[in-house]
Design an enzyme around this catalytic site. Structure first.
Site, PDB file in Angstrom:
ATOM      1  N   ASP A 194       0.839  -1.202   0.000  1.00 21.67           N
ATOM      2  CA  ASP A 194       0.000   0.000   0.000  1.00 21.67           C
ATOM      3  C   ASP A 194       0.874   1.251   0.000  1.00 21.67           C
ATOM      4  O   ASP A 194       2.097   1.157  -0.159  1.00 21.67           O
ATOM      5  CB  ASP A 194      -0.970  -0.026   1.182  1.00 21.67           C
ATOM      6  CG  ASP A 194      -0.283  -0.037   2.535  1.00 21.67           C
ATOM      7  OD1 ASP A 194       0.933   0.280   2.603  1.00 21.67           O
ATOM      8  OD2 ASP A 194      -0.945  -0.356   3.530  1.00 21.67           O
ATOM      9  N   GLN A 195       0.276   2.380   0.218  1.00 20.84           N
ATOM     10  CA  GLN A 195       0.994   3.648   0.170  1.00 20.84           C
ATOM     11  C   GLN A 195       2.085   3.737   1.241  1.00 20.84           C
ATOM     12  O   GLN A 195       3.054   4.473   1.102  1.00 20.84           O
ATOM     13  CB  GLN A 195       0.001   4.801   0.322  1.00 20.84           C
ATOM     14  CG  GLN A 195       0.594   6.160   0.035  1.00 20.84           C
ATOM     15  CD  GLN A 195      -0.479   7.235   0.040  1.00 20.84           C
ATOM     16  OE1 GLN A 195      -1.603   7.003   0.464  1.00 20.84           O
ATOM     17  NE2 GLN A 195      -0.138   8.419  -0.444  1.00 20.84           N
TER      18      GLN A 195
END
Length: 141
Positions: free
Chosen positions: A16-17
């Site tokens: 994810d980020q």
């Protein structure tokens, strides 16, 4: 109890980020581990499905303990936690290269007729699977 460990190459797309493995991807890793476990027993989901059955997940438990990052080796250890001839519960533990536990979990499965989704007795329809599952548990019939 038989356990099988499967290496996982963490792909960029799985993060994810924050640069950690996105939580839902551990379920995919559970499936990879479960398939490797079944193949280590000398069995094959594909061959079973040719008999007109499938094995859906009926319940999932997952506990997140420590993140795994992109580029970090991961390992899924898989075993049969419970088996009664109809239902199977697989257990999983995901660790990093230092052996730190990142995720633990379980999935419950039942084998069903592909058309009707009615449960099938593994014990009766697939006696080879039944015997190998009991052996993997360390149990005897």
């Amino acid at each position: 109890m038989k356990k099988v460990t499967t290496d996982i190459q963490v792909r960029y797309q799985e993060t994810d980020q924050m640069g950690v493995v996105y939580h839902a991807n551990y379920l995919v890793w559970f499936e990879i581990g479960r398939t490797a476990f079944i193949e280590a027993l000398g069995l094959s989901y594909a061959e079973m499905e040719k008999e007109g059955v499938v094995s859906p997940v009926t319940h999932v438990e997952i506990d997140y303990k420590h993140p795994i990052h992109y580029g970090e080796p991961a390992f899924v250890e898989t075993w049969i936690d419970h088996y009664d001839g109809l239902r199977t519960t697989y257990g999983y533990q995901v660790t990093n290269e230092r052996g730190k536990v990142a995720v633990t979990g379980k999935t419950d499965h039942v084998v069903v007729n592909k058309e009707s989704f009615r449960p099938i007795s593994v014990r009766r329809k697939f006696p080879d699977w039944h015997a190998k599952y009991l052996n993997a548990l360390g149990a005897e019939e």
